[in-house]
Design an enzyme around this catalytic site. Structure first.
Site, mmCIF file in Angstrom:
data_model
loop_
_atom_site.group_PDB
_atom_site.id
_atom_site.type_symbol
_atom_site.label_atom_id
_atom_site.label_comp_id
_atom_site.label_asym_id
_atom_site.label_seq_id
_atom_site.Cartn_x
_atom_site.Cartn_y
_atom_site.Cartn_z
ATOM 1 N N ILE A 1 0.851 -1.181 0.000
ATOM 2 C CA ILE A 1 0.000 0.000 0.000
ATOM 3 C C ILE A 1 0.892 1.238 0.000
ATOM 4 O O ILE A 1 1.819 1.346 0.808
ATOM 5 C CB ILE A 1 -0.935 0.009 1.220
ATOM 6 C CG1 ILE A 1 -1.929 -1.161 1.144
ATOM 7 C CG2 ILE A 1 -1.664 1.338 1.322
ATOM 8 C CD1 ILE A 1 -2.930 -1.078 0.027
ATOM 9 N N LYS A 2 0.596 2.176 -0.895
ATOM 10 C CA LYS A 2 1.385 3.400 -0.983
ATOM 11 C C LYS A 2 0.730 4.519 -0.168
ATOM 12 O O LYS A 2 -0.477 4.772 -0.298
ATOM 13 C CB LYS A 2 1.523 3.858 -2.436
ATOM 14 C CG LYS A 2 2.446 2.995 -3.264
ATOM 15 C CD LYS A 2 2.532 3.466 -4.699
ATOM 16 C CE LYS A 2 3.421 4.684 -4.856
ATOM 17 N NZ LYS A 2 3.623 5.029 -6.284
ATOM 18 N N VAL A 3 1.540 5.156 0.672
ATOM 19 C CA VAL A 3 1.105 6.334 1.411
ATOM 20 C C VAL A 3 2.194 7.392 1.270
ATOM 21 O O VAL A 3 3.377 7.062 1.187
ATOM 22 C CB VAL A 3 0.844 6.030 2.903
ATOM 23 C CG1 VAL A 3 -0.298 5.036 3.063
ATOM 24 C CG2 VAL A 3 2.098 5.514 3.578
#
Length: 362
Positions: free
Chosen positions: A139-141
């Site tokens: 997951i990209k944050v």
């Protein structure tokens, strides 16, 4: 092909910075994995905007969702993106298994509207992770102040994370410390030390694009690489701390530095300059299609990243003497990067809504 294969022995993995349904359906991704040494894939709102809004490749799937009663543009987009990410993750599953989780990762970004929302980002990350339901999903944050709080919560929950939009060394160091915190919690709770991975996506070419106009000719094109190498020195220093050493001794792999935005913005520069200069251990380079083609044809493969790290600090000192306030530039680039992704995301949802309305009218 051999040039691309030669990168990995130096400790660097090449990931592909692109996704589109025809790449998946027509075997293009499988060929990149089998023939081009590609070991992972990243996506972002701008890439999905081009894929979904800019082509008709997704219209049949979109029509099927509308026929099933879905109307919300964000839900429609997410269903399309999740299907792509699942298919890409499945293509990388053999590499993920063979590398024992080092590579084979596919990244999906939470909504950029949540860049400063800790609770919203954590909830969205958990929801997307469950929806994709693949062990090789990251997951990209974004690496904002909120990201420093988001990262340890996700790692402690067993979610692998790609921290994006890092430009400055201070922002990177804060994320690196947050990684230590999150992985310490994960391992302490009994989590598999190799069951959760993370990369820190440090952006490169945009820094030269911002700094060059303010620099004399002799210093142009040197800021981004010097900044990246100095950040890599920070990474090595982190690995030498007691807390990080304790994690490594338990089998945790380092949070690798990922070089992002590696396509050159200035046509006068070699299209492979940000690949040639940043090859070294514990790193990833996420490469857009045109840059991958250029590197396959004319890139230089050698361990270049850590040949002379003190020289990076000396170069940054020269740049500062020329009047560049690098912290101001990197802070603004992060703000601009979030704004660009927010705009791309809004345009994407608007395009999905427009297609939905035309399909309903038909």
């Amino acid at each position: 092909m051999s040039r691309l294969d030669d990168v990995f022995p130096h400790g660097q993995s090449l990931w592909f910075d692109f996704i589109r349904r025809d790449l998946l359906d027509q075997g293009g991704l499988a060929r990149l994995i089998d023939e081009s040494a590609i070991r992972g894939l990243t996506s972002n709102p701008a890439i999905f905007k081009q894929a979904i809004a800019g082509t008709a490749l997704y219209d049949d799937a979109l029509q099927a969702q509308i026929d099933a009663g879905e109307r919300d543009p964000e839900a429609l987009y997410e269903a399309l993106a999740i299907a792509d990410i699942q298919q890409a993750a499945d293509a990388f599953a053999p590499l993920y298994a063979q590398s024992e989780g080092l590579d084979g990762w596919v990244s999906l970004e939470v909504s950029p509207t949540l860049a400063h929302d800790v609770e919203g980002s954590v909830a969205a990350a958990k929801r997307l992770s469950a929806a994709v339901n693949r062990p090789n999903l990251m997951i990209k944050v974004p690496g904002t102040r909120a990201g420093v709080k988001i990262l340890p919560q996700l790692l402690a929950a067993g979610i692998s994370v790609n921290v994006t939009l890092l430009f400055g060394r201070a922002a990177y160091r804060a994320i690196a410390d947050a990684w230590v915190d999150g992985m310490t919690q994960w391992v302490k709770s009994g989590g598999d030390p190799k069951g959760v991975e993370s990369v820190a996506s440090f952006f490169v070419s945009r820094i030269d694009a911002a700094a060059d106009p303010k620099l004399p000719k002799a210093l142009q094109g040197t800021t981004a690489i010097a900044n990246a190498r100095a950040a890599y020195a920070d990474f090595l220093a982190l690995l030498d701390t007691p807390a990080a050493k304790a994690l490594l001794e338990q089998g945790v792999r380092p949070q690798r530095m990922l070089w992002a935005s590696t396509g050159t913005k200035n046509p006068d520069y070699s299209p492979t300059m940000y690949l040639d200069a940043l090859i070294g251990p514990h790193t990833v380079n996420t490469v857009p299609p045109a840059t991958l083609d250029a590197f396959r044809d004319s890139g230089t493969v050698t361990r270049s990243l850590d040949v002379d790290l003190p020289a990076a600090e000396q170069q940054l000192a020269k740049i500062a003497e020329a009047g560049i306030k690098l912290d101001d530039i990197t802070d603004q680039l992060c703000i601009d990067g979030i704004a660009q992704f927010e705009t791309a995301y809004a345009d994407l949802l608007a395009a999905v809504a427009d297609k939905r309305d035309r399909m309903l009218a038909a």
